[in-house]
Design an enzyme around this catalytic site. Sequence first.
Site, PDB file in Angstrom:
ATOM      1  N   ARG A 136      15.353  39.243   1.974  1.00  0.00           N
ATOM      2  CA  ARG A 136      15.232  40.190   0.852  1.00  0.00           C
ATOM      3  C   ARG A 136      14.333  39.525  -0.189  1.00  0.00           C
ATOM      4  O   ARG A 136      14.535  38.353  -0.515  1.00  0.00           O
ATOM      5  CB  ARG A 136      16.595  40.501   0.245  1.00  0.00           C
ATOM      6  CG  ARG A 136      16.452  41.257  -1.074  1.00  0.00           C
ATOM      7  CD  ARG A 136      17.752  41.793  -1.584  1.00  0.00           C
ATOM      8  NE  ARG A 136      18.209  42.925  -0.795  1.00  0.00           N
ATOM      9  CZ  ARG A 136      19.197  43.728  -1.167  1.00  0.00           C
ATOM     10  NH1 ARG A 136      19.832  43.509  -2.295  1.00  0.00           N
ATOM     11  NH2 ARG A 136      19.568  44.728  -0.407  1.00  0.00           N
TER      12      ARG A 136
ATOM     13  N   LYS B 263      12.444  24.545  -8.296  1.00  0.00           N
ATOM     14  CA  LYS B 263      11.626  23.370  -8.665  1.00  0.00           C
ATOM     15  C   LYS B 263      10.145  23.667  -8.446  1.00  0.00           C
ATOM     16  O   LYS B 263       9.307  22.778  -8.551  1.00  0.00           O
ATOM     17  CB  LYS B 263      12.024  22.169  -7.804  1.00  0.00           C
ATOM     18  CG  LYS B 263      13.438  21.697  -8.006  1.00  0.00           C
ATOM     19  CD  LYS B 263      13.659  20.431  -7.173  1.00  0.00           C
ATOM     20  CE  LYS B 263      15.027  20.399  -6.562  1.00  0.00           C
ATOM     21  NZ  LYS B 263      15.117  19.489  -5.435  1.00  0.00           N
TER      22      LYS B 263
ATOM     23  N   HIS C 196      13.983  49.460   3.023  1.00  0.00           N
ATOM     24  CA  HIS C 196      15.289  48.835   3.274  1.00  0.00           C
ATOM     25  C   HIS C 196      15.790  49.465   4.582  1.00  0.00           C
ATOM     26  O   HIS C 196      16.693  50.301   4.588  1.00  0.00           O
ATOM     27  CB  HIS C 196      16.224  49.153   2.100  1.00  0.00           C
ATOM     28  CG  HIS C 196      17.472  48.326   2.037  1.00  0.00           C
ATOM     29  ND1 HIS C 196      17.887  47.502   3.062  1.00  0.00           N
ATOM     30  CD2 HIS C 196      18.419  48.220   1.063  1.00  0.00           C
ATOM     31  CE1 HIS C 196      19.017  46.923   2.711  1.00  0.00           C
ATOM     32  NE2 HIS C 196      19.364  47.330   1.504  1.00  0.00           N
TER      33      HIS C 196
ATOM     34  N   ARG D 269      26.376  43.850  -0.752  1.00  0.00           N
ATOM     35  CA  ARG D 269      26.634  44.495   0.530  1.00  0.00           C
ATOM     36  C   ARG D 269      25.759  43.975   1.665  1.00  0.00           C
ATOM     37  O   ARG D 269      26.256  43.629   2.748  1.00  0.00           O
ATOM     38  CB  ARG D 269      26.408  46.015   0.418  1.00  0.00           C
ATOM     39  CG  ARG D 269      27.504  46.761  -0.273  1.00  0.00           C
ATOM     40  CD  ARG D 269      26.921  47.922  -1.072  1.00  0.00           C
ATOM     41  NE  ARG D 269      26.334  47.359  -2.263  1.00  0.00           N
ATOM     42  CZ  ARG D 269      26.992  47.244  -3.420  1.00  0.00           C
ATOM     43  NH1 ARG D 269      28.187  47.744  -3.523  1.00  0.00           N
ATOM     44  NH2 ARG D 269      26.441  46.663  -4.466  1.00  0.00           N
ATOM     45  N   THR D 270      24.445  43.933   1.434  1.00  0.00           N
ATOM     46  CA  THR D 270      23.522  43.607   2.530  1.00  0.00           C
ATOM     47  C   THR D 270      23.738  42.162   2.989  1.00  0.00           C
ATOM     48  O   THR D 270      23.833  41.885   4.188  1.00  0.00           O
ATOM     49  CB  THR D 270      22.062  43.822   2.070  1.00  0.00           C
ATOM     50  OG1 THR D 270      21.975  45.109   1.452  1.00  0.00           O
ATOM     51  CG2 THR D 270      21.100  43.749   3.231  1.00  0.00           C
TER      52      THR D 270
HETATM   53  N1   CP Z   1      22.709  48.773  -0.736  1.00  0.00           N
HETATM   54  C1   CP Z   1      22.339  47.511  -1.044  1.00  0.00           C
HETATM   55  O1   CP Z   1      21.259  47.026  -0.662  1.00  0.00           O
HETATM   56  O2   CP Z   1      23.284  46.827  -1.769  1.00  0.00           O
HETATM   57  P1   CP Z   1      23.169  45.291  -2.182  1.00  0.00           P
HETATM   58  O3   CP Z   1      22.034  45.172  -3.167  1.00  0.00           O
HETATM   59  O4   CP Z   1      24.504  44.946  -2.772  1.00  0.00           O
HETATM   60  O5   CP Z   1      22.867  44.504  -0.936  1.00  0.00           O
END
Ligand code: CP
Length: 303
Positions: A105, A83, A133, A55-56
């Site tokens: 992330r 590597k 988040h 999603r993100t």
């Molecule tokens: N909600 C969320 O962060 O989903 P993803 O890990 O799929 O990005």
Amino acid sequence: MKKDLVSIKDLTADEIRHILVTASTFKDVLKRDIKKVPTLRGKTMVNLFFEPSTRTRTSFELAQKRLSADVLNFSVTTSSVVKGESLYDTLRTIQSYGADYIVIRHPCSGTPHLLSKIVRASVINAGDGINEHPTQALLDAFTIQEKLGEFKGLEVAIVGDILHSRVARSNTLCLRALGANVRYVGPPTLIPTYLPKGIRAFYNLQEGLRGVDVVMALRVQKERMDRGFFPSEREYFKLYGIAEERLQMAAPNAVVMHPGPMNRGIEISSEVADSERAVILEQVTNGIAVRMAVLYLVGGADA
Ligand code: CP
């Protein structure tokens, strides 16, 4: 707004409300035949994902493309990180392209904060370890506002694996800044020992859901568990899974949220996940408009 969005703490309540209003404008754009605006044309955006994401990652990419930016996606599994290239050298390499925005992330808490200190680009935290988040919390707030209106006095139950949840941490900061009351519900092993001031913990699901307007189920984060936190998934679902009969304790118009990805039959039943009460796919849809608003506003693009 500041140069970076690393934590919800980077935002005042007024700035959060400004993001939600701006997201609403972008949501209208996304309903048009041509879903694109020239707002960030010529800007370079790099998406650095050191952890899996559906999603993100996809909604940031769509948001960037809807804003007419140039987008570069970096996936750790196909990069020189395998590597042995260090995080520091990877980040400096990306910065050499003259990136204006870096969305990151990373499994280690604090990485976006570190990055924001060493690059000129605006850094947006797309999830760091068990820390935060922030854009998830903002899209959750946007969805709650769409469904229920006011935040003041709203009762929100965050249910499940709070200990390992960056979503819980950012949502707690965001929802309380907007005036909602937040409670944690889950097994004692998955609720932090030291709670933020004003947060109540419930170890019994029925009691914890009594009268709530929002039920936010969290994923059981097995990848962050170094030992057994509960006896079995079957028992976890029996005691803490969001199932239809448990929702009778909640307010009649209560909504059910989940940041995804979901473990059906562990933290939520399929019946609830696919029910009218669930706003899970609306959260996903709103992620694009909210991330467009964040990209537009960080670094003072609207100043
Ligand atoms: N909600 C969320 O962060 O989903 P993803 O890990 O799929 O990005």
